[in-house]
Write a protein that holds these residues in place. Structure first.
Motif, PDB file in Angstrom:
ATOM      1  N   HIS A   1       0.825  -1.212   0.000  1.00 45.48           N
ATOM      2  CA  HIS A   1       0.000   0.000   0.000  1.00 45.48           C
ATOM      3  C   HIS A   1       0.859   1.263   0.000  1.00 45.48           C
ATOM      4  N   GLY A   2       2.172   1.100  -0.110  1.00 42.57           N
ATOM      5  CA  GLY A   2       3.054   2.262  -0.193  1.00 42.57           C
ATOM      6  C   GLY A   2       3.526   2.790   1.145  1.00 42.57           C
TER       7      GLY A   2
ATOM      8  N   ARG B   1       3.566   7.280   3.972  1.00 42.86           N
ATOM      9  CA  ARG B   1       3.538   6.930   2.561  1.00 42.86           C
ATOM     10  C   ARG B   1       4.881   7.281   1.922  1.00 42.86           C
TER      11      ARG B   1
ATOM     12  N   TYR C   1       5.619   8.173  -1.071  1.00 47.99           N
ATOM     13  CA  TYR C   1       5.645   9.354  -1.934  1.00 47.99           C
ATOM     14  C   TYR C   1       5.720  10.650  -1.121  1.00 47.99           C
TER      15      TYR C   1
ATOM     16  N   TYR D   1       3.903   9.341  -6.307  1.00 49.93           N
ATOM     17  CA  TYR D   1       2.551   9.736  -5.947  1.00 49.93           C
ATOM     18  C   TYR D   1       1.767   8.473  -5.632  1.00 49.93           C
ATOM     19  N   GLU D   2       0.558   8.636  -5.130  1.00 50.47           N
ATOM     20  CA  GLU D   2      -0.261   7.477  -4.783  1.00 50.47           C
ATOM     21  C   GLU D   2      -0.495   6.624  -6.022  1.00 50.47           C
ATOM     22  N   ASN D   3      -0.357   5.305  -5.880  1.00 49.77           N
ATOM     23  CA  ASN D   3      -0.502   4.381  -7.001  1.00 49.77           C
ATOM     24  C   ASN D   3       0.464   4.729  -8.136  1.00 49.77           C
TER      25      ASN D   3
END
Length: 236
Positions: free
Chosen positions: A36-37, A61, A63, A78-80
Motif C-alpha cells: 500500500h506504499g 507513505r 511518496y 505519488y499514490e498508485n
C-alpha cells in the motif's frame, strides 16, 4: 551491498527478513514499502543520505517521504505510482533514475526495485535500493563517448491502477509485552536492539516475535508492521 547479489538472493527465495538484515548493514541507501506504499524499512545509510531517522518515516507513505521527480522535474512519486501499479499487475520493474527533492541536498539516484513476496497478493514488500549518481563523472564519460551528446532518458511512467479496497481480518489480541515489542519493531529496531532496550535476552525477543506472527496470522515482521500501521495499533 551489491544490488545484483541481493536480487540473486531474493530470486532464490531467501526470506525477506534475511534480505533486510543484509540491507540494514549495507552502505547503499535502502527503503522498503508494503503493497500500500507505507514505508516499513529504512536503513542507516538512508538516514545519512536523506537526513531523516527511521522513526520519522516508518508508517508514512513513500511518496510523501521521497517526493521523487523524473529528470524533467515531473512528479514521479505519488499514490498508485508506476512502481506500485506495475507490481500489482505482476510486471517487473526495471531500474530507473529519480531526483529526490526531500534530501538535504537534492540528488539524482539510480533506483533498483526488488519484489519480496509475502503470504498474499497484498502482502508484497518492495525494496528500493537508492544508488547516488555521479553526475559529473557521467557527463565526462558521455562527452568522451558521444562527443557532447547526452542520451539520458527517463523511465516511461505507467498508467496508475486504482486497486479495490482490501478487507483486513481482525487480528487476535496481543499481550502487553507483545504489543511493546511490536511497537519497537515498527520503530525500526532489530531484535538485538530490542533485547538491549528491554533488558531481556535475544532468545526471549525471538520467542515474542514468533508469538506475534502466529497471533496476527502473518509470515514475517514486515507483514506484522504493515498490518499494525494499517490497523492503527502503532502510530507513524
Amino acid at each position: 551491498m551489491n544490488a545484483r547479489l541481493l536480487e540473486s538472493r531474493s530470486r532464490h527465495e531467501v526470506a525477506p527478513e534475511a534480505v533486510l538484515d543484509l540491507l540494514a548493514r549495507s552502505e547503499t541507501p535502502a527503503l522498503a514499502t508494503d503493497g500500500h506504499g507505507h514505508v516499513v524499512f529504512w536503513n542507516r545509510a538512508a538516514e545519512r543520505v536523506f537526513g531523516r531517522a527511521s522513526n520519522e518515516v516508518l508508517g508514512h507513505r513513500c511518496y510523501d517521504v521521497m517526493g521523487g521527480r523524473d529528470v524533467f522535474g515531473n512528479r514521479f512519486c505519488y499514490e498508485n505510482c508506476p512502481v506500485l501499479s506495475m507490481t500489482r499487475r505482476g510486471e517487473s520493474v526495471r531500474s530507473f533514475e529519480m531526483a529526490v527533492q526531500s534530501a538535504p541536498r537534492p540528488e539524482q539516484f539510480s533506483v533498483t526495485v526488488m519484489r519480496l513476496p509475502g503470504s498474499g497478493p497484498e502482502q508484497v514488500t518492495l525494496v528500493h535500493l537508492m544508488q547516488p549518481i555521479d553526475q559529473q563523472g557521467r557527463l565526462a564519460r558521455a562527452l568522451e563517448q558521444r562527443g557532447a551528446r547526452d542520451e539520458a532518458r527517463p523511465p516511461a511512467p505507467a498508467e496508475p491502477a486504482v486497486p479495490g479496497p482490501v478487507a483486513l481480518a481482525k487480528a487476535p489480541p496481543l499481550t502487553g509485552r507483545e504489543r511493546e515489542i511490536l511497537r519497537l519493531v515498527a520503530s525500526g529496531l532489530q531484535n538485538k536492539e530490542i533485547a538491549k532496550d528491554l533488558g531481556i535476552s535475544l532468545a526471549t525477543v525471538r520467542n515474542h516475535v514468533h508469538n506475534i506472527l502466529e497471533k496476527l496470522e502473518v509470515h514475517s515482521k514486515l507483514e506484522a508492521v504493515s498490518l499494525a500501521f494499517r490497523q492503527g495499533w502503532v502510530s507513524a
